[in-house]
Scaffold this motif. Structure first.
Motif, short mmCIF file in Angstrom:
data_model
loop_
_atom_site.label_atom_id
_atom_site.label_comp_id
_atom_site.label_asym_id
_atom_site.label_seq_id
_atom_site.Cartn_x
_atom_site.Cartn_y
_atom_site.Cartn_z
N LYS A 246 1.20 0.35 -0.66
CA LYS A 246 0.80 -1.10 -0.39
C LYS A 246 1.92 -2.03 -1.32
O LYS A 246 2.58 -3.02 -0.68
CB LYS A 246 -0.61 -1.57 -0.75
N LEU A 247 1.93 -1.47 -2.46
CA LEU A 247 2.86 -2.31 -3.54
C LEU A 247 4.43 -2.21 -2.97
O LEU A 247 4.86 -3.46 -2.85
CB LEU A 247 2.75 -1.84 -4.80
N ILE A 248 4.79 -1.09 -2.85
CA ILE A 248 6.03 -1.00 -2.48
C ILE A 248 6.52 -1.81 -0.87
O ILE A 248 7.66 -2.44 -0.82
CB ILE A 248 6.58 0.44 -2.15
N MET A 249 5.59 -1.56 -0.05
CA MET A 249 5.82 -2.43 0.99
C MET A 249 5.87 -4.04 0.96
O MET A 249 6.66 -4.70 1.58
CB MET A 249 4.42 -1.93 2.02
N GLU A 250 4.76 -4.37 0.11
CA GLU A 250 4.92 -6.02 -0.27
C GLU A 250 6.19 -6.27 -0.77
O GLU A 250 6.93 -7.31 -0.62
CB GLU A 250 3.79 -6.23 -1.36
#
Lengths: 337, 337
Positions: free
Chosen positions: A305-309
């Motif tokens: 989720k973090l890397i996609m954000e």
């Protein structure tokens, strides 16, 4: 000049915009095409330098600013914990339309650097890595190139890199209390050498819980997390009078089990055992193990989720996500009245 | 036109040579640079088409025809067998100056295709993959693009792709004989669904050995190789009267062990067990397992040697390498007089 959010990789479009020229002019200027006036060329190249635009992404950026690829660097795949992490990240990445490429670093900071360089050369859109305390420099370089990066499982002290880590305190504290209640003191603790945040944090969690419960915290073996060290460490702790052992990772847990069988001891009878990680290998024991369980699934989800954000240039919700551990009760702590 | 050895990827140099022009002219012709005469452009583009030269490799090929990267695609990393294979390939590749990128395919032919396409996009110099019977088409495309490729662990029927596979016959035959000697018949056999060469070959090896020894070969469970199937399959075989079980892979071995403990049976006493793969998980049992051991180390070495020969345009020594299995004796077959 316009401002760009931190960590988003500058694109050719950004450079063109900053220099006030068209994308094709920016592209020609960066490739020193003689069609472009010298003054324009200089203007574009200055904008590119300011934005830390990476020229080797240029050709691809013209067509598509993304490769839809994530790089994942993990210390080893002999430990099922990291196998599960890699699998979960890849499956979630796939759902988001991303290809995952995995690299094994063998706990070697040089190999982690190599993996990071390979990921940069492959123009990944982002990286999820398990860092080493000695990888600070390589990681800083990634951040300076505005390539999205997230640390998982371990973190780097005083770093601005977002991280998703497991908090071993809840389960270690509960394990200490249960072992005291079952009169399995003194407790021996098997930990890793202190070159990763996880080894350091687990050792501190044990020392803190032991001190608070007013029991000895001096039966600690510091060694590498492998099978032989776990086996030797467990034997040494038993010789020193430990009535129970908490093993600080899954491989040292396997080593401790090997030591018990060698000595003809049955975990849960002559010796109590609290292992680490709720894996297959521990579910096929005659008595299922009591283990400190990390939520690999949730950690992997949070990291994706973090890397996609970050890849999408969004403001991330949290830069350090702590996932609590839980104590899963098996039969390797004796039941006391 | 000159002839090129099969499987070597055509380079810009090859195209230039075939068209009788310089490398820079070939490059300009392929990028439709107006400097180049129409007739020359056509000549170069025809040569490129004949040689199946991939235009997207062009930019890189100008500087360096290699990326020094190998792609490795494996079915899963929950099975330590593949974890060890990935690690060995990466370590050997590193010694040869190559970066290894790993992709997990979850036994899914579509994911294998995705991995192969990603490797092509990343311009790997070669691939080592564990194929699936349904991946024939994707693999043929790789071969047609002259990208070096080697199959490991499994092979594709009637394919020209070089392969390194394990020969389970020696150890399965020995296991059958030892179980007969120990009066542990009838023997139950846990195998996978027949969509991989390994499942097929192991089943045949068991059937052949049983027939030759004139014992029943009809206690076979065909299911997916996972923990639950291994557990259910072992229970079913015991219900059908099996006095021993040969498990056809490491995960089904773990499942069988789980079934025995559930039923309160001790392997080596009430039931005999021959597992697959000599892994950590089986060395931390109260009684070490008798296992069919595949030489993953040697197989990985052979695959790396083959892919390096292909990348370097050498004539490969062997196109199908068979690595024999050995029976490693533990304590889960009872000793009989």
């Amino acid at each position: 000049m316009t401002h760009f959010p931190i960590r988003r990789k500058a694109t050719l479009k950004d450079v063109a915009h900053a220099a006030g020229v068209s994308i094709s002019t920016a592209s020609r200027a960066l490739s020193n095409n003689p069609i472009i006036a010298e003054s324009t060329r200089r203007q574009v190249q200055e904008a590119a330098a300011k934005l830390k635009y990476r020229p080797n992404a240029q050709a691809r950026a013209l067509k598509n600013s993304r490769t839809n690829t994530i790089g994942v660097a993990l210390p080893n795949l002999q430990n099922p914990y990291f196998g599960q992490m890699a699998t979960t990240i890849q499956n979630l990445g796939r759902q988001a339309g991303f290809i995952t490429i995995i690299s094994i670093t063998n706990e070697n900071p040089n190999q982690l650097n190599e993996a990071i360089n390979a990921f940069i050369a492959q123009q990944v859109d982002g990286m999820i890595i398990v860092p080493h305390n000695d990888s600070q420099e390589a990681l800083t370089a990634v951040v300076e190139q505005h390539i999205p990066i997230v640390c998982i499982d371990r973190e780097i002290k005083d770093s601005t890199i977002p991280s998703v880590v497991s908090d071993s305190t809840p389960a270690i504290t509960e394990a200490v209390h249960r072992l005291i209640d079952a009169q399995c003191t003194p407790i021996g603790f098997l930990t890793g050498v202190q070159n990763t945040s996880t080894s350091q944090q687990r050792t501190k969690a044990f020392q803190h819980a032991a001190k608070k419960a007013q029991i000895s915290d001096d039966l600690i073996i510091y060694d590498i997390f492998d099978l032989a060290s776990g086996e030797n460490g467990a034997e040494e702790l038993i010789k020193k009078g430990a009535k129970s052992i908490i093993a600080g990772d899954s491989i040292s847990t396997a080593g401790a089990i090997r030591a018990f069988y060698q000595l003809g001891m049955i975990p849960g009878e002559e010796i109590a055992l609290v292992g680490f990680d709720n894996f297959l290998i521990f579910s096929i024991q005659p008595r299922p193990l009591t283990v400190i369980s990390q939520d690999v699934e949730t950690m992997s989800k949070q990291a994706v989720k973090l890397i996609m954000e970050l890849i999408n240039g969004l403001v991330i919700s949290e830069s350090r996500i702590l996932t609590p551990t839980t104590l899963e009760i098996g039969e390797t702590i004796p039941v006391q009245g």
